[in-house]
Motif scaffolding. Structure first.
Motif, PDB file in Angstrom:
ATOM      1  N   VAL A  90     -37.370  40.133  35.255  1.00  0.00           N
ATOM      2  CA  VAL A  90     -37.002  39.925  34.084  1.00  0.00           C
ATOM      3  C   VAL A  90     -37.201  38.776  33.302  1.00  0.00           C
ATOM      4  CG1 VAL A  90     -34.688  40.042  32.558  1.00  0.00           C
ATOM      5  CG2 VAL A  90     -34.924  41.936  34.259  1.00  0.00           C
ATOM      6  N   ARG A  91     -36.985  37.788  34.086  1.00  0.00           N
ATOM      7  CA  ARG A  91     -37.243  36.394  33.522  1.00  0.00           C
ATOM      8  C   ARG A  91     -38.739  36.297  33.275  1.00  0.00           C
ATOM      9  NH1 ARG A  91     -32.505  37.279  35.235  1.00  0.00           N
ATOM     10  NH2 ARG A  91     -31.031  35.829  34.875  1.00  0.00           N
ATOM     11  N   TRP A  92     -39.550  36.773  34.061  1.00  0.00           N
ATOM     12  CA  TRP A  92     -41.023  36.711  33.825  1.00  0.00           C
ATOM     13  C   TRP A  92     -41.346  37.233  32.410  1.00  0.00           C
ATOM     14  CZ3 TRP A  92     -45.578  34.415  35.333  1.00  0.00           C
ATOM     15  CH2 TRP A  92     -46.906  34.966  34.772  1.00  0.00           C
ATOM     16  N   ILE A  93     -41.106  38.683  32.444  1.00  0.00           N
ATOM     17  CA  ILE A  93     -41.445  39.228  31.221  1.00  0.00           C
ATOM     18  C   ILE A  93     -40.696  38.784  29.883  1.00  0.00           C
ATOM     19  CG2 ILE A  93     -42.122  41.592  32.595  1.00  0.00           C
ATOM     20  CD1 ILE A  93     -39.318  42.699  31.458  1.00  0.00           C
ATOM     21  N   SER A  94     -39.635  38.152  30.032  1.00  0.00           N
ATOM     22  CA  SER A  94     -39.050  37.669  28.849  1.00  0.00           C
ATOM     23  C   SER A  94     -39.336  36.209  28.361  1.00  0.00           C
ATOM     24  CB  SER A  94     -37.417  37.560  29.233  1.00  0.00           C
ATOM     25  OG  SER A  94     -36.836  38.849  29.572  1.00  0.00           O
ATOM     26  N   GLU A  95     -39.735  35.573  29.402  1.00  0.00           N
ATOM     27  CA  GLU A  95     -40.096  34.213  28.955  1.00  0.00           C
ATOM     28  C   GLU A  95     -41.472  33.743  29.161  1.00  0.00           C
ATOM     29  OE1 GLU A  95     -38.713  31.590  27.376  1.00  0.00           O
ATOM     30  OE2 GLU A  95     -36.796  32.734  26.645  1.00  0.00           O
ATOM     31  N   VAL A  96     -41.862  33.732  30.711  1.00  0.00           N
ATOM     32  CA  VAL A  96     -43.115  33.056  31.053  1.00  0.00           C
ATOM     33  C   VAL A  96     -44.354  33.794  30.494  1.00  0.00           C
ATOM     34  CG1 VAL A  96     -44.191  32.496  33.285  1.00  0.00           C
ATOM     35  CG2 VAL A  96     -41.695  32.546  33.128  1.00  0.00           C
ATOM     36  N   ARG A  97     -44.376  35.016  30.609  1.00  0.00           N
ATOM     37  CA  ARG A  97     -45.574  35.687  30.129  1.00  0.00           C
ATOM     38  C   ARG A  97     -46.116  35.173  28.707  1.00  0.00           C
ATOM     39  NH1 ARG A  97     -47.502  42.035  29.283  1.00  0.00           N
ATOM     40  NH2 ARG A  97     -45.501  41.997  27.863  1.00  0.00           N
TER      41      ARG A  97
END
Length: 435
Positions: A40-47
């Motif tokens: 969730v944090r990857w797709i919400s922020e990092v990408r």
């Protein structure tokens, strides 16, 4: 950035708790039944900023190491060959079936390979698993070649501005080639090609202002940087390439090439003003730093997941979403640069540098081995596998950093030191006296 990229590859491999093959909007990967906090944090922020910032850092490194030509070609070529070769061996040792993911391979008899019964890059065809993470190195080599005229002009004052015409022609030819290859996927090919070339021309013309002799005295250098960031925003987020892009196609390569190339160029140009002997870029917007809260809120990605064709970088079907997404990446780059100008930074420890390099080259193999070792255990999860992969990378980096002591250091007696220093005659005389 390498650490974050490794998680993306693990989460996309098909293990539990990751980003699976068929992705739909909203809460597909985060439910009460199968929570995936890291995903969730990857797709919400990092990408949004991971790959643009990675290319930004690469451009910054080019600025620090630029001589008469882009340096590091031989090193990158060796790394690329080594990484592709290792990926190829891993692919041959598996079932060579793009549909065999670690999550379901044990239930399917056709997923039987020489050593592994899965591929760590499922649902991506039969060629990409061999290239896999090394696409970055291939693109980096291409960007270093294409941007050599611009970098030479800005870094070496002996170059004439006419050299930038060569870069504009090369970029225009590359853009036109991708537009032609995309075919009917691009509804207005002439418009798309024209906008891309126009943005590139405006970017190169604005980049000339980074040299003091071409810039009016009233125009701050940092404002030139802001103009370049604006052009990246327009070229990357506001060009209507296609209504939708659902796969890694020529139109998608054109899309990411535009954005990553602009990030690479920005990294080079902005970092020049941080080098000794170059004009410092004094703050403008950063003076009013509380406004960052508003900028970040406006350009933050949606919490509703939309694959946009792949995990690398989403192509949103609505122009406003693409524009805001690209703007958020630009904001992060400028924030990182400004903070780095005012905070004393220590050099990256050698062990971490080795860890990043080895993790980048070897993480497909690390992933495969960890998937086999953790199968059927509570650690068979994307988040756990990611943390284990980081631990393995850290150990490898640490082992490569520890240098064995030389004989002279290990044997501290004066006779050994004299021998190592070439004083063999005096050493032999001492030996005879002792005898």
């Amino acid at each position: 950035m390498v650490v974050l990229v490794v998680y993306a590859h693990i989460s996309r491999s098909g293990v539990p708790g990751g980003v699976q093959d068929k992705i739909s909007p909203d809460d597909r990967i985060y439910t009460d039944k199968n929570p995936s906090p890291f995903a969730v944090r990857w797709i919400s922020e990092v990408r949004q900023y991971c790959l643009p910032l990675l290319f930004y850092v690469s451009g910054a490194a080019s600025a620090c190491s630029f001589k008469q030509a882009p340096s590091g070609f031989g090193k990158i070529a060796v790394y690329t060959f080594l990484g592709v070769a290792l990926n190829g061996v891993l692919w041959v040792m598996g079932p060579q079936n793009p549909e065999c993911d670690p999550g379901s391979c044990h239930l399917r008899p056709e997923c039987k390979g020489a050593v592994f019964d899965f591929t760590i890059s499922p649902w991506s065809g039969k060629l990409f698993p061999i290239l896999f993470q090394m696409w970055y190195c291939v693109m980096l080599i291409a960007l270093m070649l294409i941007n050599w005229p611009l970098f030479a002009y800005l870094h070496k004052k002996s170059c004439h501005a006419a050299i930038l015409i060569l870069q504009l022609v090369l970029t225009g030819a590359l853009v036109s080639a991708f537009v032609v290859l995309a075919g009917e996927e691009i509804e207005q090919p002439l418009l798309v090609a024209s906008l891309k070339v126009a943005c590139e021309g405006a970017f190169l013309a604005t980049a000339m202002l980074a040299r003091p002799e071409h810039r009016p005295s009233w125009l701050p250098l940092r404002f030139v940087h802001y103009l370049l960031g604006l052009l990246m925003f327009l070229a990357f987020g506001c060009t209507p390439i296609a209504p939708r892009i659902e796969s890694i196609s020529p139109s998608f390569i054109l899309y990411i090439f535009t954005g990553f190339n602009k990030a690479f160029q920005l990294g080079f140009i902005i970092t020049l003003s941080r080098l000794p002997g170059w004009e410092e870029a004094l703050p403008i917007v950063s003076i009013y730093w509380p406004m960052l809260v508003i900028l970040r809120t406006v350009t933050a990605p949606s919490t509703s997941w939309f694959a946009g064709g792949n995990l690398t970088y989403p192509y949103y079907p609505r122009l406003a979403d693409r524009a805001l997404y690209a703007a958020g990446a630009v904001v992060v780059m400028f924030v990182v640069d400004r903070v780095g100008r005012h905070v004393n930074c220590n050099a990256l420890p050698e062990s971490l540098a080795n860890m990043a390099l080895l993790l980048y080259l070897l993480h497909p193999w690390i992933m495969a081995i960890l998937i086999v070792v953790t199968r059927g255990t509570p650690l068979e999860d994307a988040g756990s596998l990611w943390l284990l992969a980081l631990a393995v990378g850290w150990v490898l980096g640490l082992c490569c950093t520890i240098k064995p002591r030389t004989i002279c250091r290990a044997r501290r007696d004066s006779k050994s030191l004299a021998t190592c220093n070439g004083d063999s005659e005096s050493s032999s005389q001492e030996d005879s006296v002792d005898a």
